[in-house]
Enzyme design. Sequence first.
Site, short mmCIF file in Angstrom:
data_model
loop_
_atom_site.label_atom_id
_atom_site.label_comp_id
_atom_site.label_asym_id
_atom_site.label_seq_id
_atom_site.Cartn_x
_atom_site.Cartn_y
_atom_site.Cartn_z
N GLU A 211 0.81 -1.24 0.00
CA GLU A 211 0.00 0.00 0.00
C GLU A 211 0.83 1.28 0.00
O GLU A 211 0.62 2.17 0.82
CB GLU A 211 -0.97 -0.02 1.18
N GLU B 85 -6.15 -10.69 -1.51
CA GLU B 85 -6.95 -10.52 -0.28
C GLU B 85 -8.44 -10.49 -0.63
O GLU B 85 -9.19 -9.62 -0.19
CB GLU B 85 -6.54 -9.23 0.46
O1 G3I Z 1 -4.13 -7.42 18.86
C1 G3I Z 1 -5.29 -6.80 19.38
C2 G3I Z 1 -5.84 -7.61 20.49
O2 G3I Z 1 -4.90 -7.64 21.53
C3 G3I Z 1 -7.17 -7.01 20.94
O3 G3I Z 1 -7.76 -7.85 21.89
C4 G3I Z 1 -8.12 -6.85 19.78
C5 G3I Z 1 -9.43 -6.17 20.17
O4 G3I Z 1 -9.97 -5.45 19.10
O5 G3I Z 1 -7.50 -6.07 18.80
C6 G3I Z 1 -6.35 -6.72 18.30
O6 G3I Z 1 -5.77 -6.04 17.23
C7 G3I Z 1 -6.52 -6.04 16.03
C8 G3I Z 1 -5.81 -6.89 14.99
O7 G3I Z 1 -6.44 -6.77 13.75
C9 G3I Z 1 -5.77 -8.37 15.37
O8 G3I Z 1 -7.06 -8.88 15.44
C10 G3I Z 1 -6.62 -4.60 15.58
O9 G3I Z 1 -7.43 -3.87 16.49
C11 G3I Z 1 -7.20 -4.53 14.19
O10 G3I Z 1 -7.09 -3.20 13.72
C12 G3I Z 1 -6.43 -5.46 13.26
O11 G3I Z 1 -7.05 -5.39 12.00
C13 G3I Z 1 -6.32 -5.96 10.93
C14 G3I Z 1 -6.04 -4.88 9.91
O12 G3I Z 1 -5.38 -5.47 8.79
C15 G3I Z 1 -5.13 -3.79 10.46
O13 G3I Z 1 -4.88 -2.83 9.49
C16 G3I Z 1 -7.17 -7.05 10.32
O14 G3I Z 1 -7.31 -8.14 11.23
C17 G3I Z 1 -6.53 -7.56 9.02
O15 G3I Z 1 -7.43 -8.39 8.36
C18 G3I Z 1 -6.22 -6.37 8.12
O16 G3I Z 1 -5.58 -6.85 6.96
C19 G3I Z 1 -5.28 -5.85 5.98
C20 G3I Z 1 -4.02 -6.31 5.27
O17 G3I Z 1 -2.99 -6.54 6.19
C21 G3I Z 1 -3.58 -5.29 4.22
N1 G3I Z 1 -4.66 -4.99 3.31
C22 G3I Z 1 -5.92 -4.61 3.93
C23 G3I Z 1 -6.37 -5.66 4.92
C24 G3I Z 1 -7.73 -5.33 5.51
O18 G3I Z 1 -7.67 -4.15 6.27
#
Ligand code: G3I
Length: 374
Positions: A167, A273
């Site tokens: 990105e 994705e």
């Molecule tokens: O690690 C914490 C955890 O400790 C806590 O309990 C929980 C409660 O909400 O949050 C956890 O962190 C989250 C993490 O995912 C793991 O589940 C974050 O808040 C959350 O923001 C994070 O989101 C991820 C996101 O990337 C971050 O930008 C998504 O799972 C993941 O699917 C998403 O993947 C991205 C690709 O890497 C790049 N392209 C876009 C795609 C979708 O956004």
Amino acid sequence: MKIGRRAFAGSICAAAAGALSNALPGDVRALAQSVALKEIVPAGWLIGAAINQNQSDGRDTAAVELVTRQFNTISPENLLKFQSLHPEPDRFTFDAADRYVAFGAERGMAVIGHNLVWHSQTPRWVWDAPDGALADRDTMLARMRTHISTVVGRYKGRIHGWDVVNEALNEDGTLRDSPWRKGIGDDYIAQAFSFAHDADPNAELYYNDYNLATRPAKRAGAIRIVNDLRQRGIRIDAVGEQGHWRLDSPSPAELDQAIAGLRATGVKVMITELDVNLLPTAAPARGQPPSPESNPYANGLPDDVQQALARYYGAVFAVLLTHRDDITRVTFWGVSDGDSWLNRGRVNHPLLWDRQRRPKPAFEEVVKVLMRRP
Ligand code: G3I
């Protein structure tokens, strides 16, 4: 009627394809459930899903079974991101990532690394000087090199390919002003690819971004990145369009054009994705419960939307098949609807398996399209 796995291995058995196309809807469901996507994609394609830690650690046994049966590649939804692996300058945390890599290796899968350089999910220390300002070019480059050589070096020979830079583009195709770019300059992308290649010369290296199919200007930016790397003689194997799509976007024609445009650079194309967001764009305010209007499928997907999703997935795979020699991998971003990042406080239905891990009509449609290919 049940068709065994061997009928689907390699190229499709004509009798099986005929049976599917002649089957009544109930039979189609029974047939489709006995099929594994990895056995019916064109030769040479990887097909997979992003998995989470519950899955790579084996706790989510239903998903593990599904992934093992259906796919020949996995991506790490979050486990290999900078903040997961390298939370502090002198501390790497590899345990969960090691188990992810072992999960794929044990199953003979192509294990993908996602990702090395991104503006998100990266700890502040990476970009900061001691006074809180932005670190200088040499410092930031040294941190980038240490991260890449340590991580890629650890999994040398075991990770098939890396999303090296994720990105890097704005929607208009200009380079995003991320801290990496501000600190290092525009060549941070080339530097990252060089470091990755030095650490594992046999690993495939990818540039990965979203909206490349729907925004021609952004796609032009990705093409510039690929061309720049190639002119510098730096390895890049493929460009990944993430594929976070909607029922009406991209259209099959847009997708076709996008793949052709990206492929014209000389590198392969991957859909990295894939998911289809069915919810209205207006999301509820953070911390607020969703209104019924913003969360229309909280109690399940109406049949007409279910069928529309199936038709869209079918149309997507039909286009992908016309580019079968241009494409090397299709990865879904999540295993089943309940796993998807697209829920975020609402109830979305973006994937091929529902919350009970049952195949949806969209799965059956993808199977039909893959089996009918000439
Ligand atoms: O690690 C914490 C955890 O400790 C806590 O309990 C929980 C409660 O909400 O949050 C956890 O962190 C989250 C993490 O995912 C793991 O589940 C974050 O808040 C959350 O923001 C994070 O989101 C991820 C996101 O990337 C971050 O930008 C998504 O799972 C993941 O699917 C998403 O993947 C991205 C690709 O890497 C790049 N392209 C876009 C795609 C979708 O956004």
